[in-house]
Design an enzyme around this catalytic site. Structure first.
Site, PDB file in Angstrom:
ATOM      1  N   SER A 143       5.283  16.805  -2.593  1.00 56.63           N
ATOM      2  CA  SER A 143       3.669  15.411  -2.573  1.00 56.63           C
ATOM      3  C   SER A 143       2.963  15.581  -1.647  1.00 56.63           C
ATOM      4  O   SER A 143       3.203  16.784  -0.976  1.00 56.63           O
ATOM      5  CB  SER A 143       4.660  14.376  -2.332  1.00 56.63           C
ATOM      6  OG  SER A 143       4.496  13.406  -1.571  1.00 56.63           O
ATOM      7  N   TYR A 155      10.717  10.416   4.033  1.00 57.67           N
ATOM      8  CA  TYR A 155       9.752  10.973   2.617  1.00 57.67           C
ATOM      9  C   TYR A 155       9.112  12.192   3.275  1.00 57.67           C
ATOM     10  O   TYR A 155       9.514  12.942   1.655  1.00 57.67           O
ATOM     11  CB  TYR A 155       9.314   9.568   2.041  1.00 57.67           C
ATOM     12  CG  TYR A 155       8.741  10.233   0.430  1.00 57.67           C
ATOM     13  CD1 TYR A 155       9.516   9.687  -0.397  1.00 57.67           C
ATOM     14  CD2 TYR A 155       7.570  10.484   0.557  1.00 57.67           C
ATOM     15  CE1 TYR A 155       8.471  10.592  -1.625  1.00 57.67           C
ATOM     16  CE2 TYR A 155       6.907  10.776  -0.527  1.00 57.67           C
ATOM     17  CZ  TYR A 155       7.265  11.411  -1.793  1.00 57.67           C
ATOM     18  OH  TYR A 155       6.795  11.082  -2.943  1.00 57.67           O
TER      19      TYR A 155
END
Length: 271
Positions: A143, A155
């Site tokens: 990501s 994350y």
């Protein structure tokens, strides 16, 4: 352009929806036979029907990639069903919500398991099968949050670890003619995904976010990410090794969408 993927066997984790579904369909367009893995038999079956319509073989595997035994079973089942394993897409991902003061150790561990450890285990189980075919290609779906600091921290940390993993394993596995790369998607819109929910529930904030963050004033789409992943899988990208390819539409700073605004992504599909 013929990408040279016809007849190859490909495994896609988190393959029933979102980026995984789009990638499986794009690989099928190139003639790959596909195994898709996920936790829900019904969504796997629906996606399998779409893939089958492209006249390739498709197999579904119900598995929880946070369970080591499930990962080993998943990879073995994919290799057996396809007859070979040439391409592996480690796509499953997500995060438990909460900032530093709210997220527990278990939240951090769950986020690491669904992102980093799922990729480690899937690749480790896949390498013996890929070696039998003389090599292959692995793509980890990371990501932009793994490249640019963003919240929640757990994350981004997990996604940054995937970027490092791809680079390190590209060196280790080159001896087996296995290439490893990763893609770093920006915020991507797809039906049932977190950004679609935010657009429905927080449309004014989303419009401001999109306008300020994206030069082309829109989010990415799952097929756009899937095209990049499929190219990295193919012999046409044979000299791309250990790369972290940003596919983000020039997104500026994912951290501007704060942890307080962001509901936790579901744990079975990467955004």
């Amino acid at each position: 352009m013929d990408l040279g993927l016809e007849g190859k066997g490909a495994l896609v984790t988190g393959g029933s929806r979102g980026l995984g579904r789009a990638t499986a369909l794009t690989l099928a367009d190139e003639g790959c036979n596909i195994a898709i893995a996920g936790r829900t038999a019904e969504t796997l079956a629906t996606t399998a029907d779409e893939i089958r319509a492209k006249h390739v073989d498709v197999h579904t595997i119900v598995a929880d990639v946070t369970v080591p035994e499930d990962v080993d079973r998943m990879v073995s089942a994919a290799a057996a069903a396809l007859g070979r394993l040439d391409v592996v897409i480690a796509n499953a991902g997500g995060s438990q919500p909460g900032g530093l003061l709210d997220a527990s150790d278990d939240d951090w561990q769950a986020t690491l398991d669904i992102n980093l450890m799922h990729a480690v285990r899937t690749i480790r189980a896949s390498v013996p099968h890929m070696r039998e075919n003389g090599g292959g290609s692995i793509v980890i779906v990371s990501s932009i949050s793994g490249l640019v600091p963003a919240v929640p921290a757990q994350y981004g940390v997990a996604k940054a670890a995937q970027v490092f993993l791809a680079g390190a394993l590209s060196l280790e596995l080159a001896q087996y003619n296995i290439r490893v790369n990763c893609v770093a998607p920006g915020s991507t819109m797809f039906e049932g995904g977190g950004w679609a929910t935010r657009m429905d529930e927080q449309s004014d904030q989303m419009e401001e976010f999109i306008t300020s963050q994206f030069p082309h004033k829109r989010l990415g789409t799952a097929p756009e990410i899937a095209d990049a992943i499929t190219f990295l899988c193919s012999p046409r990208s044979s000299w791309i090794v250990g790369a972290a390819l940003r596919v983000d539409g020039g997104q500026q700073n994912p951290g501007l969408w704060s942890a307080a605004q962001m509901p936790g992504p579901e744990m079975d599909a990467s955004e």
